[in-house]
Design an enzyme around this catalytic site. Structure first.
Site, PDB file in Angstrom:
ATOM      1  N   GLN B 237       0.826  -1.205   0.000  1.00 59.07           N
ATOM      2  CA  GLN B 237       0.000   0.000   0.000  1.00 59.07           C
ATOM      3  C   GLN B 237       0.861   1.257   0.000  1.00 59.07           C
ATOM      4  OE1 GLN B 237      -3.304  -2.034   2.864  1.00 59.07           O
ATOM      5  NE2 GLN B 237      -3.688   0.131   2.507  1.00 59.07           N
ATOM      6  N   ARG B 384      -9.294  -0.258   7.441  1.00 58.52           N
ATOM      7  CA  ARG B 384     -10.242   0.710   6.874  1.00 58.52           C
ATOM      8  C   ARG B 384     -10.433   1.867   7.858  1.00 58.52           C
ATOM      9  NH1 ARG B 384     -14.349  -0.963   2.459  1.00 58.52           N
ATOM     10  NH2 ARG B 384     -14.788   1.097   1.650  1.00 58.52           N
ATOM     11  N   CYS B 385      -9.313   2.457   8.222  1.00 59.48           N
ATOM     12  CA  CYS B 385      -9.324   3.373   9.358  1.00 59.48           C
ATOM     13  C   CYS B 385      -8.118   4.275   9.259  1.00 59.48           C
ATOM     14  CB  CYS B 385      -9.239   2.527  10.629  1.00 59.48           C
ATOM     15  SG  CYS B 385      -8.629   3.377  12.083  1.00 59.48           S
ATOM     16  N   GLU B 760     -12.981   5.446   4.536  1.00 55.73           N
ATOM     17  CA  GLU B 760     -13.037   4.813   5.847  1.00 55.73           C
ATOM     18  C   GLU B 760     -14.231   5.227   6.683  1.00 55.73           C
ATOM     19  OE1 GLU B 760      -9.211   6.046   6.443  1.00 55.73           O
ATOM     20  OE2 GLU B 760      -8.363   4.298   5.466  1.00 55.73           O
TER      21      GLU B 760
END
Lengths: 162, 806, 284
Positions: B237, B384-385, B760
């Protein structure tokens, strides 16, 4: 425990290769035949990323030994659509934003294809039940369901006008 | 010429710029199975490497015998820590300033830990080799409960640093203690609490879970010994950061390392970290001289890479009798597992947990976080944060509910009473953040009206009465959540990862015929960057989005950037894109003025062209300007039309939203059904509404999974009991509801196009909405707090403990 | 997750299977749909040198309905069970239960024989077959024999089938009256937290015959004779149903796992059995 001859018809083409019986169908497709559309997600038959069509059935190719696929007729995502155009399902997945990372998409579309062969006019509930063997982590399924219903409607339109 | 100029609206539509639901350019490839994910790669002579993993959570390694494995035909090498030690690679630095074993060095600290690495012709032989490696273990006492980590009889996990009283984030008070991190004013907060009219106190647990993207982590490492260049394709990522880290720890010069992220099958934070699999593949490629692939399987993925959450948040919140919040106190016990490998900006060992004052104007607050080692997998990634904002949002949205119960107030009213007012922005929070913009009251009332909140409460009361009369066994829960996110990390002055500032970048090249390529430092994992970033550019430079190619993920070609996670792509790289576009436009303006034979200031921008002020029939389109830039000698202007922007955001962005969940709960079976889920998101300027909606659907489904069942659970021996997708809950289409999405649009004042990021939000705001619905259903029976995940048996247990069963 | 190497055999007769089993003994295993066996092999939790594929034996496939008797070949898949209109008419309970097993892909390959024969207490078909009072046909070196489903299961993965025998077919009398298969699970693809099959025949306002069996609530399926005793002869009033439910719950012996603790499972068992009885009564 040597290798054995494996004969299959994959996407309409006859193929013949040497495999170990323990080789999984998904590995044969991806690594020996370079059909990398179907993916590996869980390896325990829960996620459906490896879904291909075998003898008219949607199957999880991570849980099928190559030897079991002897003489089978296989269709993978690469066998849908044609070189000059997308299959209606592929088109509708794009139209309705039915995919994000794309990893589950080939299995999902291949499964949806078989579902619509068996039930050309499904309800939303039937679509949800029919794709419940395919996990998606990105979309929350809402647009996938929309895309499949739209594809069914399109395919029926074409049938009616024919 | 004037006659031939299409109307403005038509020209804007032709661009497919900001605000259009442009169909994704990625999809033709993905729907046909033509994606290019790392496991799709094949290279001549490529080998496959895989791990021998520890079956024990804590054990000493007495011996490793690799003879039988090496004797297998097709096995090329078996690496152990002893082989890596001479290279200094048996341990590696973590993103959190700790270090982690690449291969077990004397002991293992969690189940699934990497012990040895078998390199073989293919994955079949590698697995045979793994079975043939004989490891002799001596089991040690296991620590799974972070609250027992500092007891006298607690086993010492990290013998390598047992005597170090100073860690990467300050003093350590015990060998199993990692850090204490504080934010806010402790004394003032405790004073407020002690004098408060009402104080609510609760322990809120956000359980351990896992991002579990459908594609696991993996890579192909290829060391070309002829030119000395190392190329690694992998599920990264943050490819540039990986390159720099790889260079620092391997000693290979950075220009000789190329990191490529091909298509990524979902990330959700799982693919931010650096894992032993990457290091071992690189070493194996150096040793064998051929490319080596490593791809973890699903059990490896769930057991060993990148858990998320696992925060025990002890909270106290004080208010006046009328419900005005006066103070917030939180002490968090953070279970970090065996190594502190949390992916947070360096100065924030508990991420942005100090956004835990949420959407509320809380004058005084204090937060402390203690990081603890246990015999569990390392990770602590932002699933997802944005760096622990999910934990923070869950904490405050639970504390609000708990306070409402204590006050006997409706929780929706309590929120309204305490929201930061629209005119308070930019708002300075008690824990040090400056919220950029917001309009919480408008969003909240829109949400309440959309679901007919009053009507729902009336229906809920009727149902409750029917339940009490014995006419039904089902209750209704109404779950409220108003979250404020903090994303877009971040300003270089306080945000870095391993010293690398968290700016991002975009480079644009306009081709002579008026099409373009843009390269970014980010990497899409399904977010649709190739579609949306082209839209930003289209609006900025007047070239249709379909004529702009987007490229990410190759460190040899892309400008340096910190990657995609924490909803940072739009706030940071999106801003860089707009700024680079503006540089292009500035140069184009000079070219246009020259071509039109007027002064630079006498032309103005009009969608896709520069027009002479007051003479709209005289213009030059971007297409014409592009060609001129390559074909004409323009005095004082360099040929070509290119720009690059490195954007250091002045502040974070603060998306927010109002979510309401209506849930049916069967008190006898513990089963739940989501009857309605309304999600209003305000992510500032909306680039592509279709993609935003897709992000919300997906994030809410991940939130549903987390709230209602998804966990990484351990038994007392430290065995993972949720290692397959049967036990690790990922809902299918059958268990997932349809969501109702909505929006308000409050642009970020400091972002070039006002966008805030959205990926997110639905996870951050969704988890409290689902969880609050469960709590709300049982509120009238006296429930104030029950830990997630709210799977069937835990909900049943709530009902049972409240005496709702015969 | 890679299976260790094995030799693959695909005989085309039952006798061929039996002779291979006799030859290789413990080292051999038969594979039907493979969705229980292959995952275990991939985790190398079992060591098999000879895998005998039953997929090539025509005589093991098919559904026949002969008057009052229904016969199903062991290699008939769950998908085929669901798709058969004749079976749905003759024994709708089978379709109702089959639709609750696993997911569409697994049902295309998963077979009734594999589901009943491997002795996994989590499988749905064993409890269902006990509800139907089915008979299993086994063939081994000594010939063929019959075992009632209610006598077949001894413990988890231990059954009355000898190592050298295979299960070839299942038969049961065409059911009459009301029926239901109720199952609680966490999601599609999961095994049951608790499941129950029930059949009820009513004559003259009284329960003439009944059958109750449980899935995944003990180390074998559980046929609840005491529950049946309570129901038969009664007018199926609330008190009787309550007694029957209690009897069924008493007969269960679940273990704690990720689906929940024992007290929860027993409670859900009661709810599920009650639902199934109520639904069967309504359909009788």
């Amino acid at each position: 425990m040597g290798k054995t001859h494996l004969k299959m018809t994959v996407n309409g083409k006859e193929v013949e290769l040497l495999t170990e019986p323990r080789q999984l169908l998904i590995h044969v497709l991806r690594e020996d035949l370079n059909l990398t559309g179907a993916h590996i997600g869980c390896e325990s038959s829960h996620c459906g990323a490896c879904t291909v069509d075998m003898n008219g059935m949607s199957i999880k190719s991570c849980t099928v030994f190559a030897a079991q696929a002897q003489d089978a007729e296989i269709t993978t995502i690469e066998g849908l659509g044609s070189s000059d155009g997308l299959h209606v399902l592929q088109e509708m997945f794009k139209e309705h934003h039915g995919l994000q990372c794309g990893y589950c998409t080939p299995g999902m579309i291949t499964r949806a294809h078989r579902l619509l062969q068996e039930n050309s006019n499904p309800t939303e509930e039937e679509v949800r039940f029919g794709i419940s063997g395919n996990l998606c982590r990105c979309t929350g399924y809402q647009n996938i369901v929309k895309a499949i219903l739209a594809a069914a409607a399109k395919m029926n339109e074409v049938k009616e006008s024919a | 010429m004037n006659e031939s100029t299409p109307p403005k609206e038509e020209r804007m539509a032709a661009l497919s710029g900001l605000g259009t639901s442009r169909k994704r350019v990625e999809d033709a490839r993905f729907t046909q199975g033509k994606g290019n994910y790392v496991d799709d790669m094949k290279m001549p002579g490529m080998l496959f490497g895989d791990f021998v993993r520890s079956p024990y959570a804590h054990a000493r390694i007495k011996s490793i015998n690799t003879e039988a494995a090496l004797a297998l035909p097709g096995v090329h090498a078996v690496l152990t820590a002893a082989d890596l030690e001479p290279l200094g690679l048996h341990w590696m630095p973590t993103l959190a300033g700790d270090k982690q074993m690449v291969l077990a060095d004397g002991k293992v600290l969690f189940q699934g830990q990497e012990v040895a690495y078998v390199v073989a012709d293919d994955r079949y032989i590698a697995d045979d080799g793994i079975q043939a490696v004989v490891v002799e273990y001596e089991e040690l006492p296991v620590l799974v409960d972070p609250f027992k980590a500092e007891l006298d009889d607690a086993p010492v996990l990290r013998e390598d640093i047992a005597d170090q009283s100073e860690g990467a984030h300050g003093p350590r008070r015990h060998p199993n203690h990692i850090f204490t991190w504080e934010s806010g004013d402790r004394a003032a907060t405790e004073a407020v609490l002690s004098e408060a009219e009402v104080v609510a106190e609760e322990m809120i647990y956000y359980h351990r879970t896992h991002p579990c993207p459908l594609e696991t982590c993996g890579c192909v490492a290829s060391m070309d010994k002829v030119n000395g260049k190392l190329t690694v394709w992998g599920t990264f990522q943050a490819p540039h950061a990986v390159r720099t880290v790889a260079s620092l720890i391997s000693g290979i010069a950075e220009h000789n390392i190329r990191i490529v992220s091909p298509d990524i099958g979902g990330g959700f934070g799982n693919k931010v970290g650096v894992y032993p699999g990457y290091i071992c593949a690189i070493v194996a490629s150096i040793v064998t001289g051929v490319p080596v692939k490593w791809v973890e399987d699903r059990m490896d993925n769930l057991m060993a890479t990148a858990f998320a959450r696992d925060y025990w948040m002890h909270g106290k919140i004080s208010a006046t009798k009328e419900g005005k919040i006066t103070g917030l106190w939180c002490h968090t016990t953070a279970d970090h597992g065996a190594f502190d490998a949390c992916a947070d900006p360096t100065k924030f060992p508990a991420g942005f947990m100090n956004i835990c004052t949420g959407s509320y104007d809380i004058p005084t607050a204090y937060l402390a976080v203690d990081g603890i080692y246990t015999n569990k997998a390392p990770g602590g990634v932002a699933y997802r944060c944005s760096f622990r904002v999910t934990e923070a949002a869950y904490f405050i949205e639970r504390m609000i509910e708990v306070l409402a119960i204590k006050l006997g107030m409706d929780a929706a009213d309590l929120r309204v009473k305490n929201f930061i007012q629209k005119d308070q922005f930019p708002y300075q929070s008690a824990l040090g953040w400056e919220y950029d913009s917001g309009d919480y009251h408008t969003a909240w009332s829109k949400a309440l009206a959309a679901v007919d909140y009053e009507g729902l409460r009336a229906e809920q009361a009727e149902r409750l009465a029917a339940f009490n009369r014995g006419e039904t066994r089902k209750l209704i829960g109404i779950g409220l959540s108003h979250f404020t996110e903090i994303v877009g990390a971040g300003p270089v002055k306080n945000c870095d990862i391993l010293g690398l500032g968290m700016f991002d970048s975009c480079e644009i090249r306009i081709h002579p015929t008026g099409s373009a390529i843009a390269r970014l430092g980010t990497i899409s994992q399904g977010q649709g960057h190739a579609t949306t970033f082209a839209q930003i550019l289209a609006s900025e430079i007047g070239i249709p989005a379909e004529d702009i190619t987007l490229e990410e993920g190759d460190t040899d070609t892309a400008p340096y950037g910190l990657g995609t996670y924490g909803s940072r792509s739009t706030p940071v790289a999106g801003a860089a894109t707009a700024m680079a576009g503006r540089k292009i436009r500035a140069k184009a303006q000079m070219i246009a003025a020259y071509l039109l034979e007027v002064h630079d200031n006498d032309v103005e921008w009009d969608v896709d062209r520069f027009v002479v002020k007051g003479a709209p029939e005289r213009f030059k389109t971007m297409k014409e300007i592009a060609f001129a830039s390559y074909s004409q000698a323009i005095p004082g202007v360099e040929p070509g039309l290119e720009a690059v922007s490195y954007y250091d955001p002045p502040n974070m962005t603060y998306p927010f939203g109002a979510y309401i969940c209506v849930m049916e709960i069967d008190t006898d079976t513990g089963t739940t059904e989501i009857r309605q889920f309304y999600a209003l998101d305000d992510c500032g300027t909306r680039i592509n509404p279709m993609i935003i909606e897709g992000q919300v659907h997906g994030g809410l489904t991940e939130a549903l999974a987390i709230a209602l069942g998804q966990e990484i659970a351990y038994d007392e021996q430290g065995n993972v009991t949720t290692g397959t997708l049967m036990d690790f809950f990922i809902p299918t289409a059958w268990e997932t509801p349809n969501y109702q999405t909505d929006f308000t649009e409050t642009p970020s004042p400091h972002h070039p196009i006002g966008a805030k990021g959205v990926g997110e939000s639905p996870n951050v705001g969704g988890v409290p909405a689902f969880s609050n619905a469960v709590h709300d259903a049982f509120k009238s029976f006296g429930l104030t707090q029950s830990h997630m995940p709210h799977d069937h048996w835990r909900i049943w247990k709530i009902a049972n403990s409240l005496g709702l069963h015969d | 997750m890679i299976a260790s190497a094995f030799e693959y055999h695909k005989p085309d007769t039952v006798d061929g299977v039996v002779s291979l089993l006799s030859k290789w003994g413990d080292d051999a295993r038969v594979i039907a749909g493979g969705h229980s066996l292959i995952p275990v092999m991939k985790q190398r939790m079992t060591d098999i040198s000879h895998l005998i594929d039953l997929g090539g034996i025509a005589e093991l496939k098919g559904i026949s309905i002969d008057g009052d008797k229904i016969n199903i070949g062991a290699m008939t898949t769950q998908h085929e069970l669901i798709a058969s209109e004749a079976l749905a008419k003759a024994a709708p309970l089978i379709r109702e239960a089959s639709l609750q097993i696993a997911d569409p892909q697994v049902r295309y390959l998963g077979t009734i024989g594999g589901n009943v024969a491997n002795g996994d207490p989590a499988n749905d078909m064993p409890g269902l077959m006990q509800t139907l009072d089915a008979t299993y046909y086994l063939t081994g070196p000594g010939g063929s024999r019959e075992v009632k489903a209610r006598d077949f299961y001894e413990a988890a993965y231990f059954t009355a089938r000898e190592d050298e025998e295979i299960l070839t077919a299942i038969s049961f009398a065409k059911p009459s009256g009301g029926f239901a298969y109720e199952k609680q699970k966490r999601k599609i693809g999961d095994y049951a937290t608790a499941a129950a099959g029930v059949m009820i025949t009513i004559e003259g306002g009284k329960c003439k015959a009944a059958s109750v069996a449980l899935t995944n609530l003990s180390d074998t399926p559980v046929y609840c004779a005491a529950a049946v005793d309570a129901l038969v002869g009664s007018s199926l009033d609330d008190a009787t149903i309550k007694t029957a439910v209690k009897a069924a719950v008493d007969a269960s012996d679940p273990v704690a796992d990720t689906r929940g603790p024992v007290d929860f499972k027993k409670h859900v068992a009661g709810v599920i059995v009650k639902k199934a009885i109520t639904s069967a009564v309504a359909r009788a």
